[in-house]
Design an enzyme around this catalytic site. Structure first.
Site, PDB file in Angstrom:
ATOM      1  N   ARG A   1       0.795  -1.246  -0.097  1.00  0.00           N
ATOM      2  CA  ARG A   1       0.263   0.154  -0.034  1.00  0.00           C
ATOM      3  C   ARG A   1       0.763   1.261  -0.025  1.00  0.00           C
ATOM      4  O   ARG A   1       0.275   2.535   0.033  1.00  0.00           O
ATOM      5  CB  ARG A   1      -0.787   0.116   1.178  1.00  0.00           C
ATOM      6  CG  ARG A   1      -1.818  -1.142   1.359  1.00  0.00           C
ATOM      7  CD  ARG A   1      -2.570  -1.165   2.621  1.00  0.00           C
ATOM      8  NE  ARG A   1      -3.528  -0.204   2.717  1.00  0.00           N
ATOM      9  CZ  ARG A   1      -4.735  -0.334   2.210  1.00  0.00           C
ATOM     10  NH1 ARG A   1      -5.184  -1.721   1.679  1.00  0.00           N
ATOM     11  NH2 ARG A   1      -5.789   0.358   2.222  1.00  0.00           N
TER      12      ARG A   1
ATOM     13  N   GLU B   1      -0.014  -1.150 -22.334  1.00  0.00           N
ATOM     14  CA  GLU B   1       0.555  -1.920 -21.005  1.00  0.00           C
ATOM     15  C   GLU B   1       1.985  -1.954 -21.047  1.00  0.00           C
ATOM     16  O   GLU B   1       2.566  -2.011 -20.137  1.00  0.00           O
ATOM     17  CB  GLU B   1      -0.157  -3.375 -21.031  1.00  0.00           C
ATOM     18  CG  GLU B   1       0.146  -4.420 -19.936  1.00  0.00           C
ATOM     19  CD  GLU B   1      -0.043  -3.798 -18.594  1.00  0.00           C
ATOM     20  OE1 GLU B   1      -0.603  -2.940 -18.294  1.00  0.00           O
ATOM     21  OE2 GLU B   1       0.495  -4.493 -17.719  1.00  0.00           O
TER      22      GLU B   1
ATOM     23  N   LYS C   1       4.254  -0.565 -18.272  1.00  0.00           N
ATOM     24  CA  LYS C   1       5.280  -1.558 -17.423  1.00  0.00           C
ATOM     25  C   LYS C   1       6.649  -0.980 -17.598  1.00  0.00           C
ATOM     26  O   LYS C   1       7.568  -0.784 -16.706  1.00  0.00           O
ATOM     27  CB  LYS C   1       5.033  -3.058 -18.251  1.00  0.00           C
ATOM     28  CG  LYS C   1       5.096  -3.814 -17.525  1.00  0.00           C
ATOM     29  CD  LYS C   1       4.112  -4.466 -16.871  1.00  0.00           C
ATOM     30  CE  LYS C   1       3.240  -3.622 -15.940  1.00  0.00           C
ATOM     31  NZ  LYS C   1       2.109  -4.047 -15.395  1.00  0.00           N
TER      32      LYS C   1
END
Ligand code: G6P
Length: 596
Positions: free
Chosen positions: A27, A469, A473
């Site tokens: 987190r 993507e 990445k």
């Protein structure tokens, strides 16, 4: 968004808090801190960076009550003074917070117009001062009064030096769970952080404010649910979680499809339990980040296979744009964690307008899984690396199965072809990974990209989402600037970026877009740029026009992103390794984004 843990019991807790915090690092890992509460007051230790850096500062101690925090910075830079816990002026009230206080500036100005009383730049410190201002000996009353001033979201744990043996918690918009062990109570941002020590949990709800102390289970038992720890992820023989997770994909895809897609057809429990989901007028997929790219591929699959209009929308926009919600449509929240704030808010909005909702999630006990009308789990297992890999391919496979389920019977020719290709995917992924794992071409492509400090990613149709993507990445792992475009848009701007040697990564499966992609490749080459082509291994025509080829196995064109994304995953991972960067925990990012 941040991770919170707290403990009230009768055994020393600093080790428990540190272990809980390291499980919550997904987190955020900008800083970490701990507060230990005893008869002599509060002992606070804080460090910039990882929980490991904090551990060396925490003294051996007999404290049996404490709270901890791992931070993803929203207000204030990465400095110790901005790390939680935050205290009031006396240092006798300590607060850890997950969420954002939207009116923090106004409250700060009201509390202290000169700002001199504030040590940090955080919104959280305001809460500590508000509580102190309201405190006249009753901690709960002070907490309630302070919360009355707040706008925004919070998961809060508060310790008062005057009240050793107790912690005070409040939730609004940021998750908190209580966990109950043997005469001890934990509080945490998620249940897995405390899974080793508890067998019953209570998911707090918005508006909850309560005191935690030993022996409190009886008073809240009506809301408790039995709890089992999820499968633990360990790195095994691999040098980082990301590689492990990339290589796990054949098994992950098998898990996503087993019992659902077979020679006999498609069987999905969510559609058996909610048959009306087949009669929807359209489908809207809501997601963020990598899940949005999977959702975009999924929308195309649903249109192509089930002939239902489908569109993917960024949940971060949907949750605040005030879009029209069609109550006859099916709204699908796609999320690895099931906790992404914007995706959850978007789901709530659709549900609030009376539409049917489905969660396509990886984390079984997550908020999205609990709040959607029905769930379709992707069964990817715990994903630890911040950059998502196996969840992406599992999401597409699961959405492929859903497309077939929505199409129903009798199966069209396309549906039969997609079903057979889905069943063959695990083997195709295995074979593609074999081609790539020690590939010199991947290393060479990384060198070109790192040396140029730029790359352009292009694709058409479903491959556009693979280009997006791949670019995401690469930038999240290597910090190399890059762009991704629908290849047809290249002429409208991005082509200006090309010069001799600029690496351009093109995604070219054998589909209906191939001819146009070949034309784009020619345009790129004409500017002297270097073409890194992702194509099928026997596609000699694409290979002839490329400077480098990164191969992926063939499959149905609707499913090609599951395979063409694999070279992208390797590219990003190797580029990060080449630059000596932390592959699993890139800077500034977090695995689960629980703030707007
Ligand atoms: C973060 C993660 C990404 C992820 C995105 C959405 O940005 O770093 O890997 O794709 O959140 O997360 P979700 O859990 O909803 O898929």
């Amino acid at each position: 968004m941040c991770g919170i843990v707290g403990f009230v019991g009768n055994r020393p807790c600093s080790g428990l808090l540190l272990e809980g915090l390291s499980r919550l690092e997904y987190r955020g890992y900008d800083s970490a801190g701990i507060g230990l509460l005893g008869p002599d007051g509060l002992v606070i230790r804080r460090a910039v960076g990882r929980v490991a850096a904090l551990a060396s500062l925490v003294p051996e101690s007999e404290h049996t009550v404490g709270l901890g925090h791992t931070r993803w910075a929203t207000h204030g830079g990465l400095e110790v003074r901005n790390a939680h816990p935050h205290c009031d002026r006396t240092g006798r009230i300590a607060v850890v917070h997950n969420g954002i206080i939207d009116n923090a500036d106004a409250l700060r100005a009201r509390l202290d117009p000169t700002g001199a009383a504030f040590i940090s730049d955080t919104d959280t410190e305001v809460i500590a001062h508000l509580i102190a201002q309201a405190y006249t000996g009753d901690p709960m009353a002070a907490l309630q009064q302070a919360i009355g001033h707040l706008q925004g979201t919070w998961g809060l744990v508060v310790a008062f030096a005057d009240h050793p043996g107790r912690l005070f918690v409040a939730r609004y918009g940021s998750p908190l769970v209580l966990g109950f062990g043997d005469d001890e109570v934990f509080v945490a941002s998620d249940a897995q952080a405390i899974a080793r020590w508890v067998d019953q949990v209570v998911h707090l709800e918005d508006g909850d404010q309560l005191e935690i102390r030993q022996g409190m289970f009886a008073s809240i038992a009506c809301r408790a649910v039995p709890f089992h720890a999820a499968e633990e992820a360990d790195m095994g023989v691999h040098r980082c979680f990301m590689v492990k997770e990339i290589l796990e994909q054949p098994r992950v895809l098998t898990n996503a499809l087993v019992g659902r897609v077979s020679d006999r057809g498609v069987q999905l429990a969510c559609l058996v339990d909610h048959p009306s989901m087949r009669d929807v007028s359209s489908v809207v997929l809501l997601a963020c980040g990598t899940s949005f790219h999977a959702a975009s591929v999924g929308a195309r699959l649903i249109e192509r296979v089930a002939h239902i209009p489908a569109v993917a929308k960024l949940a971060s926009e949907f949750s605040t744009d005030g879009p029209m919600v069609d109550p006859r449509a099916l709204y699908i929240a796609v999320s690895q964690s099931g906790e992404t704030y914007d995706t959850l808010e978007a789901l709530r909005r659709a549900k609030g307008c009376g539409a049917a909702t489905l969660g396509v999630v990886n984390t079984v006990d997550s908020s999205i899984a609990r709040e959607a009308d029905a769930g379709l789990f992707v069964h990817a297992g715990p994903e630890v690396a911040v950059a998502s890999t196996k969840a992406f391919t599992a999401q597409i496979a699961t959405l492929g199965a859903l497309a077939l389920g929505l199409a129903g019977k009798p199966e069209s020719g396309v549906a039969v072809a997609v079903r057979k290709s889905l069943m063959a995917l695990p083997d195709a992924v295995e074979s593609t990974l074999e081609r790539l794992r020690d590939s010199a071409a991947v290393t060479m492509a990384c060198r070109w990209i790192v040396d140029a400090n730029y790359a352009l990613f292009l694709g058409r149709g479903p491959s556009r989402h693979v280009a997006e993507e791949g670019s995401l990445k690469l930038k999240e792992l290597s910090y190399v600037p890059c762009d991704a475009y629908a290849a047809g848009e290249m002429k409208h701007g991005p082509i200006a970026m090309l010069k001799k040697g600029t690496p351009v990564v093109v995604v070219v499966p054998r589909d209906e877009h191939r001819t146009h992609m070949l034309a784009n490749i020619a345009e790129v080459r004409a500017r002297g740029a270097r073409v890194i082509a992702l194509c099928e291994p026997d596609d000699v025509e694409v290979a002839r026009h490329a400077d480098l080829v990164l191969p992926f196995d063939s499959t149905h064109s609707c499913l090609s992103p599951v395979l063409s994304v694999l070279p992208m995953q390797f590219l990003a991972f190797r580029a990060a390794e080449l630059l000596g960067l932390d592959v699993d925990k890139p800077r500034n990012l977090a695995k689960s984004v629980t703030v707007a």
